[in-house]
Design a protein around this motif. Structure first.
Motif, PDB file in Angstrom:
ATOM      1  N   PHE A  71       0.838  -1.200   0.000  1.00 25.01           N
ATOM      2  CA  PHE A  71       0.000   0.000   0.000  1.00 25.01           C
ATOM      3  C   PHE A  71       0.875   1.253   0.000  1.00 25.01           C
ATOM      4  CE2 PHE A  71      -2.476   3.327   2.140  1.00 25.01           C
ATOM      5  CZ  PHE A  71      -3.681   3.272   1.459  1.00 25.01           C
ATOM      6  N   ILE A  72       1.911   1.262   0.833  1.00 22.75           N
ATOM      7  CA  ILE A  72       2.793   2.432   0.906  1.00 22.75           C
ATOM      8  C   ILE A  72       3.598   2.579  -0.374  1.00 22.75           C
ATOM      9  CG2 ILE A  72       4.787   3.416   2.105  1.00 22.75           C
ATOM     10  CD1 ILE A  72       3.620   2.244   4.687  1.00 22.75           C
ATOM     11  N   ALA A 153      -2.068   3.514   8.832  1.00 21.54           N
ATOM     12  CA  ALA A 153      -3.045   2.696   9.564  1.00 21.54           C
ATOM     13  C   ALA A 153      -4.018   3.575  10.338  1.00 21.54           C
ATOM     14  CB  ALA A 153      -2.320   1.734  10.499  1.00 21.54           C
ATOM     15  N   GLN A 154      -3.490   4.625  10.961  1.00 12.96           N
ATOM     16  CA  GLN A 154      -4.350   5.532  11.718  1.00 12.96           C
ATOM     17  C   GLN A 154      -5.337   6.233  10.793  1.00 12.96           C
ATOM     18  OE1 GLN A 154      -2.262   8.753  13.714  1.00 12.96           O
ATOM     19  NE2 GLN A 154      -3.823   8.857  15.300  1.00 12.96           N
ATOM     20  N   ARG A 155      -4.863   6.669   9.627  1.00  9.99           N
ATOM     21  CA  ARG A 155      -5.745   7.353   8.684  1.00  9.99           C
ATOM     22  C   ARG A 155      -6.871   6.447   8.213  1.00  9.99           C
ATOM     23  NH1 ARG A 155      -6.439   7.614   3.203  1.00  9.99           N
ATOM     24  NH2 ARG A 155      -4.676   6.254   2.728  1.00  9.99           N
ATOM     25  N   LEU A 156      -6.588   5.163   8.086  1.00  8.57           N
ATOM     26  CA  LEU A 156      -7.581   4.217   7.577  1.00  8.57           C
ATOM     27  C   LEU A 156      -8.514   3.705   8.670  1.00  8.57           C
ATOM     28  CD1 LEU A 156      -5.301   2.133   5.177  1.00  8.57           C
ATOM     29  CD2 LEU A 156      -6.936   3.922   4.551  1.00  8.57           C
ATOM     30  N   GLY A 157      -8.293   4.119   9.908  1.00 10.34           N
ATOM     31  CA  GLY A 157      -9.162   3.676  10.996  1.00 10.34           C
ATOM     32  C   GLY A 157      -8.796   2.328  11.572  1.00 10.34           C
ATOM     33  N   MET A 158      -7.545   1.904  11.370  1.00  7.03           N
ATOM     34  CA  MET A 158      -7.079   0.621  11.907  1.00  7.03           C
ATOM     35  C   MET A 158      -6.653   0.825  13.360  1.00  7.03           C
ATOM     36  SD  MET A 158      -4.919  -0.513   8.496  1.00  7.03           S
ATOM     37  CE  MET A 158      -4.390  -2.116   9.135  1.00  7.03           C
ATOM     38  N   ALA A 187      -9.125  -0.335   1.277  1.00  7.16           N
ATOM     39  CA  ALA A 187      -8.445   0.888   0.845  1.00  7.16           C
ATOM     40  C   ALA A 187      -7.485   0.611  -0.305  1.00  7.16           C
ATOM     41  CB  ALA A 187      -7.695   1.510   2.023  1.00  7.16           C
ATOM     42  N   LEU A 188      -6.777  -0.519  -0.262  1.00  6.14           N
ATOM     43  CA  LEU A 188      -5.845  -0.869  -1.340  1.00  6.14           C
ATOM     44  C   LEU A 188      -6.593  -1.026  -2.658  1.00  6.14           C
ATOM     45  CD1 LEU A 188      -2.955  -1.742  -2.220  1.00  6.14           C
ATOM     46  CD2 LEU A 188      -3.644  -4.094  -1.688  1.00  6.14           C
TER      47      LEU A 188
END
Length: 387
Positions: A71-72, A153-158, A187-188
């Motif tokens: 993803f990154i 991860a934080q941005r995606l709500g993980m 998200a990916l």
């Protein structure tokens, strides 16, 4: 807002009446029993969880971590900070010999390897060595890359996930959940289709070494599986994330902590078959669709069309679309001026009397203020109106 104040769209919209006719309700059986520590079955488009157990329980992520690594890479390619043709010099830390007995791309220290090859080495071959090489190329070190992973991860709500390395080998504090990994996979697919497409590749050859994707469901002709990733450590057991499509429905499954390679594939297939057999993704309203005309006061015109700005997509048990009902609540009296796209209420979708979705009700065109005389007349009429 309560149901008493809602106005039925079915009574005022010929569109809604045309869409939803009545037939017998379908019976949806309970989801199958899944032999794993935790699992999730998610509708990709809506994010609705169709079935789950222990979805917020934390586990070591193993090589599922590499989905975040990919993803990154996809995000950095999108930004232009790296390119697929970049030559990455393999450091001693990324050398394959540092990861004996684990999944490898088999890169050699001091050699230069293109980003395009390293990305496939991560996704298809599950190379721990390639993961370190890309982490260093993007962020300078594994620790700095882990910080980047946790920011995404934080941005995606993980909220129950924490990464400490780019490959997923056991490390203190490194944990995730089946729900969080479903969010990452969603998200990916949504944000980085090119990066996701690599997860459908069945094999990759580097340095004359051919390796096959460990996701055995890619070869299963009974399902249209196009990803995503396997994972295994002695501590975490066998895990598998899959995604598959059937017409307009895409499902994501996450199975964590199965007891064998065969089991993780079998349990994932059970979830996919259940989801496709009994559920579907439908578009209730298209973006910009008008479904009701209402009186507006004090405007340059007497009526305004109301509808939805974005498409309304929901997950339903199969053959239940005809039982959908829509009703709405206005936030305030409809008075000019109103801008196009201005939110003036909420639409509720219900199935068998239960709310299943809500979305903004917007004005589909602008209405300017009327002249002085028009406003006076409308003001008098409004006093005696039931609207």
């Amino acid at each position: 807002m309560n149901n008493i104040r809602r106005k039925s769209l079915l009574s005022v919209s010929t569109l809604a009446v045309g869409l939803f006719s009545f037939t017998a309700a379908a019976i949806v059986p309970p989801s199958p029993t899944i032999n794993a520590r935790s699992y999730v079955l998610m509708d990709y488009t809506t994010g609705q969880i169709i079935a789950s157990s222990g979805e917020h329980d934390q586990h070591g992520p193993a090589s599922l971590t590499k989905i975040m690594t990919n993803f990154i890479i996809g995000k950095e390619l999108e930004r232009g900070s790296i390119s697929l043709d970049d030559e990455v010099t393999v450091s001693e830390r990324a050398w394959a010999r540092n990861f004996p007995g684990s999944s490898l791309m088999f890169i050699e220290v001091g050699k230069q390897v293109k980003v395009a090859d390293l990305q496939r080495g991560i996704v298809v071959s599950s190379g721990n060595d390639a993961s370190v090489a890309m982490a260093e190329h993007i962020a300078g070190s594994e620790d700095a890359f882990a910080d980047l992973m946790n920011t995404h991860a934080q941005r995606l709500g993980m909220t129950n996930t924490f990464f400490t390395n780019p490959h997923g080998l056991p490390a203190p504090e490194q944990v995730t959940t089946s729900y969080d990994m479903a969010l990452l996979t969603q998200a990916l697919i949504r944000e980085l289709p090119d990066a996701y497409a690599l997860h459908s590749e069945r094999e990759f050859t580097y340095n004359d070494i051919r390796q096959y994707n460990r996701n055995s469901l890619l070869w299963d002709r009974s399902l249209n599986v196009d990803g995503v990733k396997t994972g295994h450590t002695a501590e975490s057991g066998y895990s598998l994330i899959t995604s598959a499509t059937d017409q307009d429905t895409r499902l994501i499954t996450v199975v964590m902590g199965a007891d064998s390679e065969r089991s993780r594939a079998t349990e994932s297939k059970k979830l996919l078959n259940y989801g496709f057999r009994y559920y579907e993704t439908i578009t209730a309203y298209e973006a910009g669709e008008s479904f009701v005309t209402q009186r507006i006061w004090g405007g340059s015109r007497d009526d305004i069309q109301l509808g939805v700005k974005d498409a309304v997509v929901v997950t339903l048990p199969r053959d239940q679309r005809q039982h959908l009902e829509a009703n709405f609540v206005l936030d305030r009296p409809l008075e000019a001026p109103l801008a196009q796209g201005e939110v003036i209420g909420t639409v509720y979708l219900t199935l068998q009397g239960e709310d299943i979705a809500s979305f903004p009700l917007v004005s589909l065109h602008a209405v300017e203020r009327g002249g002085f005389i028009k406003r006076i007349i409308d003001s008098l009429k409004q006093r005696f109106s039931d609207e």
